[in-house]
Structures are given as structure tokens and as C-alpha cells.
Enzyme design. Sequence first.
Site, PDB file in Angstrom:
ATOM      1  N   ASN A 112      -0.841  17.576   2.017  1.00  0.00           N
ATOM      2  CA  ASN A 112      -0.394  16.723   1.040  1.00  0.00           C
ATOM      3  C   ASN A 112       1.252  16.586   0.569  1.00  0.00           C
ATOM      4  OD1 ASN A 112      -2.901  17.222   0.502  1.00  0.00           O
ATOM      5  ND2 ASN A 112      -2.957  18.601  -1.131  1.00  0.00           N
ATOM      6  N   THR A 157      12.538 -29.531 -18.846  1.00  0.00           N
ATOM      7  CA  THR A 157      11.440 -28.571 -19.400  1.00  0.00           C
ATOM      8  C   THR A 157      10.117 -29.481 -19.685  1.00  0.00           C
ATOM      9  OG1 THR A 157      11.951 -29.457 -21.659  1.00  0.00           O
ATOM     10  CG2 THR A 157      13.319 -28.010 -20.995  1.00  0.00           C
ATOM     11  N   HIS A 158       9.026 -28.702 -19.574  1.00  0.00           N
ATOM     12  CA  HIS A 158       7.503 -29.066 -19.672  1.00  0.00           C
ATOM     13  C   HIS A 158       7.548 -30.068 -18.607  1.00  0.00           C
ATOM     14  CE1 HIS A 158       7.629 -27.636 -23.744  1.00  0.00           C
ATOM     15  NE2 HIS A 158       8.791 -28.564 -23.915  1.00  0.00           N
ATOM     16  N   SER A 280       0.175 -31.870   9.863  1.00  0.00           N
ATOM     17  CA  SER A 280      -1.374 -31.565   9.637  1.00  0.00           C
ATOM     18  C   SER A 280      -2.263 -31.806  10.694  1.00  0.00           C
ATOM     19  CB  SER A 280      -1.720 -32.632   8.545  1.00  0.00           C
ATOM     20  OG  SER A 280      -2.963 -32.997   8.481  1.00  0.00           O
ATOM     21  N   ASN A 288       4.260 -30.602   6.140  1.00  0.00           N
ATOM     22  CA  ASN A 288       3.924 -29.853   4.979  1.00  0.00           C
ATOM     23  C   ASN A 288       4.920 -28.681   4.839  1.00  0.00           C
ATOM     24  OD1 ASN A 288       1.729 -31.492   4.305  1.00  0.00           O
ATOM     25  ND2 ASN A 288       0.496 -30.292   6.099  1.00  0.00           N
ATOM     26  N   TYR A 319      -3.966  17.053  -6.021  1.00  0.00           N
ATOM     27  CA  TYR A 319      -4.173  16.246  -4.840  1.00  0.00           C
ATOM     28  C   TYR A 319      -5.545  15.653  -5.016  1.00  0.00           C
ATOM     29  CZ  TYR A 319      -5.109  14.203  -0.712  1.00  0.00           C
ATOM     30  OH  TYR A 319      -5.618  13.267   0.461  1.00  0.00           O
ATOM     31  N   GLN A 324      -5.189   8.448  -0.867  1.00  0.00           N
ATOM     32  CA  GLN A 324      -5.114   8.003   0.594  1.00  0.00           C
ATOM     33  C   GLN A 324      -4.763   6.363   0.617  1.00  0.00           C
ATOM     34  OE1 GLN A 324      -6.902   9.796   3.987  1.00  0.00           O
ATOM     35  NE2 GLN A 324      -8.093   7.916   4.163  1.00  0.00           N
ATOM     36  N   LYS A 327      -1.602   4.148   0.387  1.00  0.00           N
ATOM     37  CA  LYS A 327      -0.944   3.713   1.535  1.00  0.00           C
ATOM     38  C   LYS A 327      -1.179   2.058   1.718  1.00  0.00           C
ATOM     39  CE  LYS A 327      -1.948   7.261   4.071  1.00  0.00           C
ATOM     40  NZ  LYS A 327      -1.966   8.445   5.087  1.00  0.00           N
TER      41      LYS A 327
HETATM   42  N1  ARG Z   1      -4.415  10.915   4.669  1.00  0.00           N
HETATM   43  C1  ARG Z   1      -4.135  12.047   3.815  1.00  0.00           C
HETATM   44  C2  ARG Z   1      -3.410  11.102   2.460  1.00  0.00           C
HETATM   45  O1  ARG Z   1      -3.055   9.968   2.641  1.00  0.00           O
HETATM   46  C3  ARG Z   1      -3.390  13.182   3.734  1.00  0.00           C
HETATM   47  C4  ARG Z   1      -3.359  14.251   2.954  1.00  0.00           C
HETATM   48  C5  ARG Z   1      -4.728  14.999   3.348  1.00  0.00           C
HETATM   49  N2  ARG Z   1      -4.769  15.994   2.496  1.00  0.00           N
HETATM   50  C6  ARG Z   1      -6.024  16.647   2.240  1.00  0.00           C
HETATM   51  N3  ARG Z   1      -5.915  17.717   1.269  1.00  0.00           N
HETATM   52  N4  ARG Z   1      -7.068  16.246   2.645  1.00  0.00           N
HETATM   53  O2  ARG Z   1      -3.789  11.631   1.408  1.00  0.00           O
END
Ligand code: ARG
Length: 429
Positions: A112, A157-158, A280, A288, A319, A324, A327
Amino acid sequence: MSNVLWAKPGMDIDADIQRFLAGDDVILDREFIRYDIRASGAHAEGLERIGILAADELAAIARELAELDADVAGGRFVLDERFEDMHSAIEARLIERLGDVGKKIHTGRSRNDQVLVATRLWLKDRLAHAAGLCHAAAGVALDRAEAEAHLPLPGYTHLQRAMVSSAAMWWAGWAEAFLDDAGRLRQTWSWIDANPLGSAAGYGVNLPLDRDHTTSALGFGRMQVAATYAQLSRGKFELAALEALGSALLDLRRLAWDLSLFASAEYAFVRLPAKYTTGSSLMPNKRNPDVIELMRGVYASVAAAKIEVEQLLSLPSGYHRDLQYSKGAIVHGFGRGLAALGLLPDLLRAMEWQPERMRAATEASRYATGLAVELAAAGLPCRGAYREAANPERWADRDPDASLSARVSPGAAGALRLDGLRQRWAAGR
Ligand code: ARG
């Protein structure tokens, strides 16, 4: 899935479920693994400082981490489905190479705080990069504002022709906009410049972890002190970073809109060098402006990423695995956003005005406002001046250059105050 960290005898591991849990994590973690390696190095140093690792153990871990980092950078190590995630891959590699010493790396930390610190470092780099690109774009806009002072351009404008404007006014606007965007990106960088490593699973550990050391070793400005807040900031900081990026991309979207209009045959104020256009597949006559259209479209990806992160944050404290997915959102948003901003400075440098077309579009009615203000300044009540200036006969003898240099309100064509913007640019503010 041979490297599940938490596997214990008697624990059933189902391949389909593992795949679901990992999702696209092993692919996404390729973005973050070098930051995780760096943070693992700092964590190991911290462990040595509190006597958990001996000096030679630390040296061995540092050596292996450096080698893994080089392997990742050189493409000799590729994160894949053999691992649940980057955290598992790093630990597995240390254990494979160092045996029991490798098994010590995870003392006092959790995936975490590992994922928090890796994404935090990643975000800081991306924010700095985005700020640099905005600063570069502002620099080109300023150069061109200084060089193109007397080139008239209709001000709209507009989408209706409104007043005489100039290329320099157009440039000055983008220069200031991208200076502000760079500033916001830098402020956000400082806002998230806090070290979450050492918060462990979100509640600390029964070891006097040297968090001050990891904070300075990883180049953080401060420690994110409350272990619980480190978890609360996951997603919140991602969202702030996407918002800062988004403000630059909102500006880029409008700029790209201007250029796509200006490059059309209807306006024809701008010529884009051929490399920014595509042909094109059907119409042999076409060029283009796809590059500027994709630049315009990128904001949609950042907006989507913001919404995804925001929706994930509907959680109680602590957590949760939901996070996850944040990401993917930042990788997508920053990936597209930085790619678009990356092309901007050169595009701005390369676009060419078509002065004859711009002058031709500067027809007489555009002087009405200037004339009305001029009459009012000479003593006619403003409303009377307005009516008088509406008479087309009064526009006949005016010329765009005079009209532009008479526009002396600060920030207008006759008083652009570019030196103030230049100072801001030079100071990186
Ligand atoms: N891939 C997990 C994430 O991005 C990593 C952390 C996992 N932690 C857990 N307690 N399962 O959150």
C-alpha cells in the site's frame, strides 16, 4: 501466477481470479516499476539505519536494485504475467538473487505505501515535464508576440468579426495562458511533494522507521506525516494532478480550435507545415489538420481520467483495492496529455501566418468601436458617439496599423506589456 507474495500453504489460488485481481496491473506497472525500485532502495537504506539490515546486506540489495533498474531500462527485464504486480517482481528478483537477504526487503512496509510512493514520484516527474512544456510553449508564444507586433488579425466574438486584433495579441494571450498553466502544474507538484513511504498499510508499524531519511533520499520536500492521510491522499493527489494537466489541455483545446479554423480555406490565415497535416484516403485534393484535431481531442481523455479517479474515491478511509484502477486513469490521461503538449512548442514555432488574407479580412466595420471610443474621449457622450460611429461613412479613411497602435489600454495591441510576461517567463513563475 507463480510469484504471489502472500501465498501460504493451504491457500487456494485460482488462475482466473488472479487474472481478475491483477487486471492490467502488470502492464500498467511497467510505467511505475523504476520508481518502485528507487523507493525500495531508500526503504532498504532506512532499514539499515535502524539496524534491520547489516551494511553488507544493504550493499547487496542496492547492487541488485541498480541492476534490475538497468535491466528494466534496457528492456532486458519486462514485467509480465509471471508476477502479480511490480512489487512482487522486485521482491522476487531480490530473493532469487540474494536468498534470505532479499526476503528482508519487505520488513516494515506494505504494497500500500509502495504503490503510493511509486505513483507519487511518477506524478511529480510528469507534472514537472508538463510544466516545462507549458513554459516552452509560452516562450514561443512570447517570441512571436514580440516579433509580430504589426500584423492585423480579425478579433472575433460569437465567431463574428468584431474588432481589429493582431497576431501579437493572439500570441500574448496564449503566452500568459501557458505561463499560468505552468504555474499551476508547479504548484500542484509542490502540493503533492510529500513522502508516503513508511505509512505501511496505512497505520504505521512497530519499528522506528527512518522516514526522515527516505523523505530526503527520494527528494521529497516533506513527509506525509499521518499514516492514515497517506492512504486518504491516494486518488486525491492523482485528481489534483489531472486537474492541473487539464487546465493546460483546455487551453490547448481552444488553441487547436483556433488553428483548425484559421487553417481552413474559409479563413486561410494560417498555413501549417505539411508534416502537421495528413492526406485523405479518398479525396486526393485534401490536406487535413489531424495533428491539431488530436491535440483538441486529448482533453476528453483527461476529463475521463478525472471522472474515473473521482468515482473511485467514493470510499471510506483506509486502503481499498478499488484504488488500483486509478493507475490506469493517470497513465492514460498523462500519456495522451504529455504527448500532445510535447508537440506544441514546435507547432507554434512552425505555423505561418498568411498576412494578405489577414489584412483582407480586416474590413472597415472593424473600426467602429475604436471610432466610438475616440469620439467619446473627445467629449461626445458615449451613447451619442456609439450612434455616430455606427455610420459606415466614418470608417472609410482608417487603417489597421493606426487602429492597433491606438489601442493603448494595458494588455491591448498598443500596450501589450510583453516585458512583464517576459520577466515572468524568465523567472519561471
Ligand atoms: N496493485 C495494488 C494497487 O495498485 C497494489 C497494492 C496492493 N495492496 C493490497 N493490499 N492488496 O493498489
